[in-house]
Enzyme design. Sequence first.
Site, PDB file in Angstrom:
ATOM      1  N   THR A 114      -0.884   1.718   6.932  1.00 60.03           N
ATOM      2  CA  THR A 114      -0.731   0.504   6.132  1.00 60.03           C
ATOM      3  C   THR A 114      -0.659  -0.692   7.076  1.00 60.03           C
ATOM      4  OG1 THR A 114       0.688  -0.766   4.658  1.00 60.03           O
ATOM      5  CG2 THR A 114       1.785   0.906   6.001  1.00 60.03           C
ATOM      6  N   GLY A 115      -1.334  -1.765   6.701  1.00 61.82           N
ATOM      7  CA  GLY A 115      -1.328  -2.937   7.555  1.00 61.82           C
ATOM      8  C   GLY A 115      -2.595  -3.738   7.345  1.00 61.82           C
TER       9      GLY A 115
ATOM     10  N   ARG B 108     -14.651  -7.049  -0.415  1.00 60.33           N
ATOM     11  CA  ARG B 108     -13.990  -6.605   0.836  1.00 60.33           C
ATOM     12  C   ARG B 108     -13.348  -5.207   0.685  1.00 60.33           C
ATOM     13  NH1 ARG B 108      -8.575  -4.949   2.421  1.00 60.33           N
ATOM     14  NH2 ARG B 108      -8.259  -5.499   4.595  1.00 60.33           N
TER      15      ARG B 108
ATOM     16  N   THR C 276       0.857  -1.195   0.000  1.00 59.22           N
ATOM     17  CA  THR C 276       0.000   0.000   0.000  1.00 59.22           C
ATOM     18  C   THR C 276       0.889   1.240   0.000  1.00 59.22           C
ATOM     19  OG1 THR C 276      -1.784  -1.119   1.145  1.00 59.22           O
ATOM     20  CG2 THR C 276      -1.608   1.248   1.525  1.00 59.22           C
TER      21      THR C 276
ATOM     22  N   GLY D 281     -10.904  -2.416   2.835  1.00 60.12           N
ATOM     23  CA  GLY D 281     -10.016  -2.283   3.991  1.00 60.12           C
ATOM     24  C   GLY D 281     -10.100  -0.908   4.626  1.00 60.12           C
TER      25      GLY D 281
ATOM     26  N   GLY E 128      -6.004  -4.261   7.389  1.00 60.13           N
ATOM     27  CA  GLY E 128      -7.041  -3.238   7.473  1.00 60.13           C
ATOM     28  C   GLY E 128      -8.142  -3.487   8.481  1.00 60.13           C
TER      29      GLY E 128
HETATM   30  N1  ASP Z   1      -4.338  -1.607   4.767  1.00 62.48           N
HETATM   31  C1  ASP Z   1      -4.522  -2.278   3.501  1.00 62.48           C
HETATM   32  C2  ASP Z   1      -5.840  -3.018   3.549  1.00 62.48           C
HETATM   33  O1  ASP Z   1      -6.136  -3.644   4.546  1.00 62.48           O
HETATM   34  C3  ASP Z   1      -3.436  -3.231   3.137  1.00 62.48           C
HETATM   35  C4  ASP Z   1      -2.012  -2.771   3.354  1.00 62.48           C
HETATM   36  O2  ASP Z   1      -1.777  -1.706   3.904  1.00 62.48           O
HETATM   37  O3  ASP Z   1      -1.091  -3.508   2.930  1.00 62.48           O
HETATM   38  O4  ASP Z   1      -6.533  -3.043   2.555  1.00 62.48           O
END
Ligand code: ASP
Length: 323
Positions: free
Chosen positions: A240-241, A217, A189, A219, A243
């Site tokens: 980022t992470g 889905r 992301t 996020g 979600g």
């Molecule tokens: N936060 C993003 C999501 O959950 C994914 C990511 O940050 O890698 O869609």
Amino acid sequence: MKPAEKTPPVSGDAGKAAYALVIHGGAGVIRKENMSPEKEAAYTASLTAALKIGEEMLASGADALDVVEAVVKFLEDDSLFNAGKGAVLTADGHAELDASIMDGKTGMAGAVAGVKTVKHPIAAARKVMEASDHVMLSGAGADAFAGLQGLEIVPNDYFITEARKQQLEKEKAGIVQDGASNVIKKFGTVGAVALDREGHLAAATSTGGMTNKKYGRIGDSPIIGAGTYAADGIGAVSCTGHGEYFIREAVAYDLIARMKYGKQSIQVASDSIIFTELPKIGGTGGFIAMDAHGQIVMPFNTDGMFRGSVKAGEAPKVLIYQD
Ligand code: ASP
């Protein structure tokens, strides 16, 4: 909708950066032992180029909002990252993209979720903010709106790369990738947070979401208050992470609220969210954030996070691992 100016610019503070920019290219299982020197160099070069684009704009007086949009657009075009071209794939093999942007000067925000054909989802998010009465549009309606607004429309195949097809196949076959099983490994992301010469803050985030996602889905990335937030005089953040956890913790607004009402420093607030609160519920990831003075934090509780920053009078920095 014409935005009204809400908060006057902060100025005249000692120690305040004339301008500052911080970016990320995703957090996750990013280990040196799994990264080839060529790949590491490619990520570093791309993040450095993104910082350069943003810094040149900020130095010449550009608005923070224009800067975060331009930087995220650049990263959406780079197939290394999970945003725009090179986005991860859904269970049925498509790219479905989420993005959001927020202007700290006006408190206005825009987002798109589950779009499939607009080349730059972040530009669509900005159009939602500036040319509609809404904050978030989703799916086919959001793509149609982007087209009507004159944004570039591409076939869904444009976003799909061979590497992401292989990643989806491995994920479906249950093959553990990059040595990780139960922590987020679908990094990439992108996000940017900027403070401009007028003291205004802005934040932007764009993603393909998580590999093998199903049923439409969505996020945290397109959710204002979960994945993105900006408030002049307080701070701005892009997450980022994993979600689902960032939504449940309202991470982006939790950071702002701790600073605004709890008077916590950005460092104290960030550390508490990323190293105490998120881990309590099993949430993995990180964010980039900046306070009204241009103080930057980039915390993450994963192995790595692609990230970089630059400030007026300081050399740009790009980091990947826990260093
Ligand atoms: N936060 C993003 C999501 O959950 C994914 C990511 O940050 O890698 O869609």
